[in-house]
Design a protein around this motif. Sequence first.
Motif, short mmCIF file in Angstrom:
data_model
loop_
_atom_site.label_atom_id
_atom_site.label_comp_id
_atom_site.label_asym_id
_atom_site.label_seq_id
_atom_site.Cartn_x
_atom_site.Cartn_y
_atom_site.Cartn_z
N SER A 133 1.02 -1.13 -0.20
CA SER A 133 0.13 0.01 -0.05
C SER A 133 0.69 1.32 0.05
CB SER A 133 -0.94 -0.04 1.32
OG SER A 133 -1.81 -1.10 1.06
N LYS A 134 1.80 1.25 0.64
CA LYS A 134 2.90 2.45 0.58
C LYS A 134 3.49 2.50 -0.52
CE LYS A 134 5.20 3.56 4.49
NZ LYS A 134 6.14 3.33 5.63
N ALA A 135 3.78 1.39 -1.15
CA ALA A 135 4.42 1.53 -2.52
C ALA A 135 3.40 2.14 -3.54
CB ALA A 135 4.94 0.28 -3.09
N GLY A 136 2.08 1.81 -3.40
CA GLY A 136 1.08 2.07 -4.21
C GLY A 136 0.97 3.85 -3.95
N SER A 137 0.96 4.38 -2.82
CA SER A 137 0.83 5.80 -2.34
C SER A 137 1.87 6.46 -3.07
CB SER A 137 0.65 5.99 -0.89
OG SER A 137 -0.49 5.08 -0.25
N GLU A 138 3.04 6.01 -2.74
CA GLU A 138 4.22 6.67 -3.40
C GLU A 138 3.97 6.87 -5.08
OE1 GLU A 138 7.55 4.44 -2.00
OE2 GLU A 138 7.45 5.03 0.01
N MET A 139 3.77 5.74 -5.53
CA MET A 139 3.67 6.09 -6.95
C MET A 139 2.52 6.81 -7.37
SD MET A 139 4.35 4.86 -10.03
CE MET A 139 5.24 3.50 -10.10
N LEU A 140 1.35 6.90 -6.75
CA LEU A 140 0.18 7.84 -6.82
C LEU A 140 0.80 9.09 -6.64
CD1 LEU A 140 -2.74 8.02 -7.89
CD2 LEU A 140 -3.25 7.81 -5.26
N SER A 141 1.42 9.52 -5.76
CA SER A 141 2.05 10.62 -5.56
C SER A 141 3.04 11.23 -6.69
CB SER A 141 2.95 10.96 -4.42
OG SER A 141 2.32 10.78 -3.31
N ARG A 142 3.96 10.31 -7.06
CA ARG A 142 4.67 10.60 -8.50
C ARG A 142 3.73 10.98 -9.65
NH1 ARG A 142 7.93 6.33 -6.36
NH2 ARG A 142 7.13 4.90 -7.74
N ILE A 143 2.74 10.05 -9.91
CA ILE A 143 1.91 10.13 -10.88
C ILE A 143 1.40 11.61 -10.77
CG2 ILE A 143 -0.31 9.38 -11.94
CD1 ILE A 143 0.66 6.43 -11.41
N ARG A 144 0.75 12.18 -9.63
CA ARG A 144 -0.09 13.37 -9.49
C ARG A 144 1.10 14.35 -9.97
NH1 ARG A 144 -3.74 11.80 -4.30
NH2 ARG A 144 -5.61 11.69 -5.57
N ILE A 145 2.49 14.40 -9.39
CA ILE A 145 3.26 15.42 -9.77
C ILE A 145 3.64 15.34 -11.30
CG2 ILE A 145 5.63 16.08 -9.53
CD1 ILE A 145 5.62 14.88 -6.86
N PHE A 146 3.76 14.37 -12.04
CA PHE A 146 3.63 13.96 -13.39
C PHE A 146 2.59 14.94 -14.11
CE2 PHE A 146 2.77 12.07 -17.45
CZ PHE A 146 3.91 11.93 -17.93
N VAL A 147 1.42 14.59 -13.81
CA VAL A 147 0.24 14.93 -14.37
C VAL A 147 0.29 16.44 -14.28
CG1 VAL A 147 -2.14 15.19 -14.01
CG2 VAL A 147 -1.24 13.01 -14.04
N GLU A 148 0.67 16.94 -13.00
CA GLU A 148 0.53 18.73 -12.89
C GLU A 148 1.64 19.15 -13.92
OE1 GLU A 148 -1.12 20.40 -10.98
OE2 GLU A 148 -2.10 19.06 -9.77
#
Length: 265
Positions: A140-155
Amino acid sequence: MPDDGAGEFLYVGMNVRGSVATTWAGNKVFLEPSDVVFCDPARRHFLQLGEDCQMTFFRIPRCYLGVSESDLDRVLGVPVRHGEGMGALVSDFLSALAAEAEFHRSPIGDRLARSAVDLLAVLVMELLQTEAGGETSGASKAGSEMLSRIRIFVEEHLMEPDLSPESIARAHHISVRYLHKLFQNDGTSVSQWVRQRRLDSCRRELGRTSNRGTTVAAVAHRWGFNSASHFSRTFRDAYGMSPSEWQAVAASGVDSTLTNERADG
């Protein structure tokens, strides 16, 4: 920290020097220089300033952070360390923004302020995820970290009209199915989140008085909307008024996106 009688703003405090403590989860936590904390003028008890302290406060309209009032309440007083993750990125950016006084009232400063707002919005989401996750498993922590990276990429790629679940997944070397699962676990979808972030960006740009001569269609196109009519319908559904109506309201007198003020203890 100045008073905000109308309750429209949230403040982001950054410790410059001296003794600063915040009350979080019932404990008194001291901030190191360059650490960041979200503050509310109506709840000053969260923050305790020593006599020798100096802080920089950044003022931001609450509505620009893209989350509910109850979610904003959850991040008040949470210490954000300057040496790791999104905290490091936000702290470095805000430090540079505050140091360059000539940027504060310039077109370049406008764009930097918008970028700062976007970074803070991502930071708020990360703080909320961390709180909600609690003691999560490694996966779950890995998924949260991936989601944070994805959101930064999207921004960083919101202005690209071909931004899509496929291009996002490809850039992060994951499957589209896993990408959808990450956002589904967060209570939304990839497309909904991208659309909302684009709408928020358009709303900010249309609300800036320096852009009174900019057409709605031009702003929509710049932020990845290919159809002006579709953008107008989507904007009205999200905010209860058309883009041109919002532009007129903002032109009648709205505060700037982000200002910063210094406070010496």
